[in-house]
Enzyme design. Sequence first.
Site, PDB file in Angstrom:
ATOM      1  N   HIS A 159       0.983  -1.011  17.877  1.00  7.06           N
ATOM      2  CA  HIS A 159       0.692  -0.462  16.534  1.00  7.06           C
ATOM      3  C   HIS A 159       1.587  -1.099  15.470  1.00  7.06           C
ATOM      4  CE1 HIS A 159      -1.372   2.768  18.760  1.00  7.06           C
ATOM      5  NE2 HIS A 159      -0.317   2.706  19.548  1.00  7.06           N
ATOM      6  N   SER A 280       4.352 -24.808  -2.098  1.00  7.46           N
ATOM      7  CA  SER A 280       3.554 -24.203  -3.160  1.00  7.46           C
ATOM      8  C   SER A 280       3.608 -25.101  -4.387  1.00  7.46           C
ATOM      9  CB  SER A 280       4.137 -22.828  -3.496  1.00  7.46           C
ATOM     10  OG  SER A 280       3.794 -22.450  -4.820  1.00  7.46           O
ATOM     11  N   LYS A 286       8.964 -21.986  -1.751  1.00 11.16           N
ATOM     12  CA  LYS A 286       8.014 -21.645  -0.684  1.00 11.16           C
ATOM     13  C   LYS A 286       7.880 -22.698   0.403  1.00 11.16           C
ATOM     14  CE  LYS A 286       5.430 -18.641  -0.479  1.00 11.16           C
ATOM     15  NZ  LYS A 286       4.367 -17.889  -1.094  1.00 11.16           N
ATOM     16  N   GLU A 293      -2.383 -20.201   9.223  1.00 12.56           N
ATOM     17  CA  GLU A 293      -3.388 -19.473   8.438  1.00 12.56           C
ATOM     18  C   GLU A 293      -4.758 -20.138   8.526  1.00 12.56           C
ATOM     19  OE1 GLU A 293      -1.294 -17.719   4.601  1.00 12.56           O
ATOM     20  OE2 GLU A 293      -0.527 -19.680   5.116  1.00 12.56           O
TER      21      GLU A 293
END
Length: 462
Positions: A159, A280, A286, A293
Amino acid sequence: MTESKKPWAGRFEEATAKNVEKFTSSLHYDSRLYRYDIQGSIAHATMLADQKIISHKDAASIIRGLKNILFDMEKGEFVFDPADEDIHMAIEKELIGRVGSAGGKLHTARSRNDQIALDVRLFLRAEIDGIVHLLTGLQKQLIKLAKSEISTIMPGYTHMQKAQPVLLSHYFLAFAEMFSRDEQRLGDCKKRLNVLPLGAVALAGTGLSIDRSRTAELLNFPAVSANSMDTVADRDYIAEFIFVASLSMTHLSRFCEDLVLWSSDEFGFADISDAYTTGSSIMPQKKNPDIAELIRGKAARVYGDLFAILTLLKGLPMTYNRDLQEDKEPLFDAVDTVKDCLSIFTEMLAHTTFNAARMYQAASGGFSTATDVAEYLVEKGVPFRQAHEIVGNIVANLVKSKKTFADLGLSDYQKYYAGFRADIASRVKPENSINARKHRGGTATAVVKERIREFEKILNKK
Ligand code: ARG
């Protein structure tokens, strides 16, 4: 209107409209099957000559012509005519152009319906071998990591809440199990597709005296298909393959999801090297886990391929229908995507480091060894339900007082249950929790090492 004459022109008075040619053509994508189409045609011509359906002389011309065409295609020097409907017609037309009338005998006792089934089976058989190889490579990388991280302890989650400590190696091996099952599934899929379709012809077979087992032998198929109608209608092997590819993408995607989380500042468990991350355009600080992804995103696309093929098949009347031409783009896409993802993911993993101190710290928090305390009480004869409640009370009070198990002395424990002894202090340490789970499948170091050895034994043979 095109100048080139269609092989089926006999029945037609008008030439095909240009836009119809474009609409019906699959050449721009099925041309990638050329190698298999030619391989199949060479075997077919050989069988036809062996059966005296065509002369050995004609077969020799056909085979010579096909080999020449293959040579040009491999060199990238073959110029495709966009007016050709598909790879079968493009090659046959070229063959007739190069060797003359003998070329016109190649399509004896064959239809494009069994020919395309053959090409795709040959293609997929070869691609499956390549994907199995990538899956093996990924498992090897996981075993390598499992060995080097054998003393790294991480919090296991359920969970998305800290649950129990586990070895990071146990986590890696969990994925090795998944990818090993994917490999087995591909093996099963290959067994079922490794059947010769040629000879089914359009749908009903042929009155000519073909020898299908000879063709099968030439193309290295262990069996010939048993029903000509099924053979030209069947695309189960494509659906099955894309399902297996989808499942591999699911596994990769779940792994990627963890890596995305783990490489966040909040977790700080993993660091993917610069070469396998991107920056980025606006935020200078970043370093984004874009590969992970994108793999997660590409899983969606392979599922799309699976749904395309299932939907394509569900309402089709027996037997061949032109709809089936739409099977190839989803198949090719699934093959290309799963291959790309497996290979880049394996590389990325080899360029990722894991922060053992951070993981240990996280594994020590969140009362992740509460179950160990309950199991301690079970060993003292307390029924598990009661033990669960006792430990629940301890945890509730520790949460209120912002303390952990480490802050409890023996007398504190004994307030909850008189049978606690001094050894409880060591039971709540993550490393002891791990090594207590020493049954098959558990996370104890010795058990994990044993599973690593088993994997190595299997993988070293590959
Ligand atoms: N291009 C076709 C396909 O991919 C080959 C078979 C064509 N058969 C036919 N009867 N038009 O399915």
